[in-house]
Design a protein around this motif. Structure first.
Motif, PDB file in Angstrom:
ATOM      1  N   HIS A 166      -9.224   7.099  12.142  1.00  0.00           N
ATOM      2  CA  HIS A 166      -9.901   6.680  10.975  1.00  0.00           C
ATOM      3  C   HIS A 166     -10.600   7.707  10.143  1.00  0.00           C
ATOM      4  O   HIS A 166     -11.121   8.587  10.553  1.00  0.00           O
ATOM      5  N   SER A 167     -10.383   7.564   8.696  1.00  0.00           N
ATOM      6  CA  SER A 167     -11.038   8.350   8.027  1.00  0.00           C
ATOM      7  C   SER A 167     -12.535   7.608   7.939  1.00  0.00           C
ATOM      8  O   SER A 167     -12.564   6.330   7.588  1.00  0.00           O
ATOM      9  N   MET A 168     -13.423   8.132   7.984  1.00  0.00           N
ATOM     10  CA  MET A 168     -14.843   7.435   8.527  1.00  0.00           C
ATOM     11  C   MET A 168     -15.066   6.630   7.389  1.00  0.00           C
ATOM     12  O   MET A 168     -15.724   5.538   7.680  1.00  0.00           O
ATOM     13  N   LYS A 169     -14.879   6.924   6.293  1.00  0.00           N
ATOM     14  CA  LYS A 169     -15.264   6.204   5.003  1.00  0.00           C
ATOM     15  C   LYS A 169     -14.697   4.922   4.793  1.00  0.00           C
ATOM     16  O   LYS A 169     -15.149   4.095   4.150  1.00  0.00           O
ATOM     17  N   ASP A 170     -13.637   4.898   5.677  1.00  0.00           N
ATOM     18  CA  ASP A 170     -12.906   3.688   5.370  1.00  0.00           C
ATOM     19  C   ASP A 170     -13.056   2.691   6.509  1.00  0.00           C
ATOM     20  O   ASP A 170     -12.606   1.575   6.501  1.00  0.00           O
ATOM     21  N   VAL A 171     -14.023   3.003   7.522  1.00  0.00           N
ATOM     22  CA  VAL A 171     -14.373   2.115   8.789  1.00  0.00           C
ATOM     23  C   VAL A 171     -15.583   1.280   8.397  1.00  0.00           C
ATOM     24  O   VAL A 171     -16.544   1.476   8.099  1.00  0.00           O
ATOM     25  N   ARG A 223     -18.387   3.640  -6.790  1.00  0.00           N
ATOM     26  CA  ARG A 223     -19.325   4.781  -6.535  1.00  0.00           C
ATOM     27  C   ARG A 223     -19.027   5.963  -7.231  1.00  0.00           C
ATOM     28  O   ARG A 223     -20.004   6.579  -7.849  1.00  0.00           O
ATOM     29  N   ARG A 224     -17.849   6.120  -7.588  1.00  0.00           N
ATOM     30  CA  ARG A 224     -17.415   7.166  -8.190  1.00  0.00           C
ATOM     31  C   ARG A 224     -17.678   7.088  -9.756  1.00  0.00           C
ATOM     32  O   ARG A 224     -18.015   7.990 -10.396  1.00  0.00           O
ATOM     33  N   GLN A 225     -17.229   5.788 -10.130  1.00  0.00           N
ATOM     34  CA  GLN A 225     -17.253   5.235 -11.375  1.00  0.00           C
ATOM     35  C   GLN A 225     -18.753   5.312 -11.858  1.00  0.00           C
ATOM     36  O   GLN A 225     -18.994   5.803 -12.865  1.00  0.00           O
ATOM     37  N   LEU A 285     -10.792  12.572  -6.585  1.00  0.00           N
ATOM     38  CA  LEU A 285     -10.362  12.193  -5.115  1.00  0.00           C
ATOM     39  C   LEU A 285     -11.194  12.929  -4.115  1.00  0.00           C
ATOM     40  O   LEU A 285     -11.851  13.786  -4.677  1.00  0.00           O
ATOM     41  N   ALA A 286     -11.135  12.615  -2.835  1.00  0.00           N
ATOM     42  CA  ALA A 286     -11.962  13.322  -1.958  1.00  0.00           C
ATOM     43  C   ALA A 286     -11.216  14.701  -1.772  1.00  0.00           C
ATOM     44  O   ALA A 286     -10.053  14.714  -1.629  1.00  0.00           O
ATOM     45  N   ALA A 287     -12.022  15.755  -1.624  1.00  0.00           N
ATOM     46  CA  ALA A 287     -11.527  16.987  -1.558  1.00  0.00           C
ATOM     47  C   ALA A 287     -10.696  17.210  -0.084  1.00  0.00           C
ATOM     48  O   ALA A 287      -9.795  17.801   0.328  1.00  0.00           O
ATOM     49  N   LYS A 306      -7.223  18.768   0.868  1.00  0.00           N
ATOM     50  CA  LYS A 306      -7.119  19.944   1.780  1.00  0.00           C
ATOM     51  C   LYS A 306      -6.145  19.642   2.871  1.00  0.00           C
ATOM     52  O   LYS A 306      -5.427  20.428   3.177  1.00  0.00           O
ATOM     53  N   ARG A 307      -6.197  18.512   3.468  1.00  0.00           N
ATOM     54  CA  ARG A 307      -5.385  18.168   4.492  1.00  0.00           C
ATOM     55  C   ARG A 307      -3.872  18.162   4.396  1.00  0.00           C
ATOM     56  O   ARG A 307      -3.011  18.409   5.217  1.00  0.00           O
ATOM     57  N   LEU A 308      -3.553  17.634   3.086  1.00  0.00           N
ATOM     58  CA  LEU A 308      -2.447  17.510   2.560  1.00  0.00           C
ATOM     59  C   LEU A 308      -1.731  18.774   1.998  1.00  0.00           C
ATOM     60  O   LEU A 308      -0.545  18.640   1.279  1.00  0.00           O
ATOM     61  N   GLN A 353     -17.621  10.412   4.432  1.00  0.00           N
ATOM     62  CA  GLN A 353     -16.669  10.978   3.677  1.00  0.00           C
ATOM     63  C   GLN A 353     -16.535  12.396   4.393  1.00  0.00           C
ATOM     64  O   GLN A 353     -17.107  13.256   4.634  1.00  0.00           O
ATOM     65  N   GLY A 354     -15.042  12.799   4.586  1.00  0.00           N
ATOM     66  CA  GLY A 354     -14.453  14.104   5.224  1.00  0.00           C
ATOM     67  C   GLY A 354     -14.489  14.266   6.594  1.00  0.00           C
ATOM     68  O   GLY A 354     -14.108  15.189   7.205  1.00  0.00           O
ATOM     69  N   ALA A 355     -15.061  12.988   7.415  1.00  0.00           N
ATOM     70  CA  ALA A 355     -15.120  12.898   8.731  1.00  0.00           C
ATOM     71  C   ALA A 355     -14.092  12.033   9.448  1.00  0.00           C
ATOM     72  O   ALA A 355     -13.896  10.809   8.647  1.00  0.00           O
TER      73      ALA A 355
END
Ligand SMILES: NCc1[nH]cc(CCC(=O)O)c1CC(=O)O
Length: 313
Positions: free
Chosen positions: A80-85, A131-133, A169-171, A175-177, A198-200
């Protein structure tokens, strides 16, 4: 042990597949001869793309099907992207490994403007994250925030089609893509505090699968795990399972942990922020106590409005 095939349940978005393949490769190089394969799945979150996530059941939609597959022994682990868990796990499952964190920052992406501050009055910015908004609006109340959902590629396509002046978007995902060149401005934590985790990348599996848990330890990155633990403890104390404008970001400076947190009204009109510094073995307590300070400082009222129900006690 070596004749068993370890099955990774994964969503099929390019980012999810990248992350699953990353874990597959790392497991195989840490344990030569180990057999690891992917079990691609479609989740509800992938199907319902036109409704804000908060209205259709939140981020958990992306992980539920993967968890069901592990519980029914159709898969052994999920990446998982940790931010989606979500904060809670079903009985019998748990997060056992956190890999080294990639760039945790949000990224400003645009064809015509090099930074948020360069955007003209009333420009249209795409994001569906409250959060971004919140943080973008707090800095630039004149900007118009427009919903933006879908995979990273879909979102970039909508920017390219001219539907937005800029998107966030998340950096790490870019980067991964291999899309790092689309980043015009990585947003420092002072402008946009990242989402929890985020990022983990994290790995979930059945808690009784001691063989797999042992094999996964080679992928665990303790510094990242400590930071994410503090961030998630803050979130646990604040959150009730609904999508809310919460930012949380921890950094290690030697053995000292520096945790920052913020809760804000979605329109950016109110923001409550705070921080903690302390020894790394206090990660969880720091997260909880920062959350309590934020709740006292106004977050309780903000969250009450967002939940439209019971705030955390
Ligand atoms: N919400 C989707 C999602 N989940 C994780 C990432 C990026 C990768 C990461 O944070 O590890 C993204 C895309 C984005 O927010 O731009």
């Amino acid at each position: 042990m070596l004749d068993k095939i370890f099955r990774i349940a994964t969503r099929q978005s390019p980012l999810a597949l990248w992350q699953a393949q990353y874990v597959q490769q790392r497991l195989m190089s840490a344990h030569p001869g180990l057999r690891v394969e992917l079990v691609p799945m479609v989740t509800k979150g992938d199907i319902i793309l036109d409704t804000p996530l908060a209205k259709v059941g939140g981020k958990g939609l992306f992980v539920k099907e993967l968890e069901q597959a592990m519980l029914e022994n159709r898969a052994d682990l999920a990446v998982h992207s940790m931010k989606d868990v979500p904060v809670d796990f079903p009985e019998g499952l748990g997060l056992v490994t956190i890999c080294e964190r990639d760039d945790p920052r949000d990224a400003f992406v645009s064809h015509h403007y090099a930074s948020i501050d360069e955007l003209p009055q009333g420009a249209i910015v795409g994001t569906s994250s409250l959060r971004r908004q919140c943080q973008i609006s707090a800095r630039r109340p004149d900007l118009v925030i427009k919903t933006l959902r879908g995979n990273v590629g879909t979102r970039l396509g909508k920017l390219d089609a001219g539907e937005y002046d800029a998107i966030i978007l998340a950096a790490a995902g870019l980067k991964r893509l291999g899309l790092a060149d689309r980043i015009r401005q990585p947003l420092p934590a002072e402008i946009s505090l990242p989402a929890v985790g985020q990022g983990a990348v994290g790995i979930e599996c059945r808690l009784d699968d001691t063989t797999l848990i042992g094999l996964l330890q080679a992928l665990n990155h303790e510094d990242t795990a400590v930071c994410v633990k503090a961030e998630r403890a803050m979130n646990t104390r604040l959150e009730g399972g609904c999508q809310v404008p919460i930012g949380s970001f921890a950094l290690l400076e030697g053995d000292q942990l520096w945790l920052r947190g913020m809760v804000g009204a979605p329109d950016g009109s109110v923001m409550v922020s705070g921080e903690r510094r302390g020894p790394r073995d206090q990660a969880e307590q720091m997260g909880t106590s920062l959350a309590e300070e934020l709740l006292e400082g106004g977050a309780r009222e903000i969250l009450r409005d967002v939940y439209q129900g019971q705030p955390p006690a």
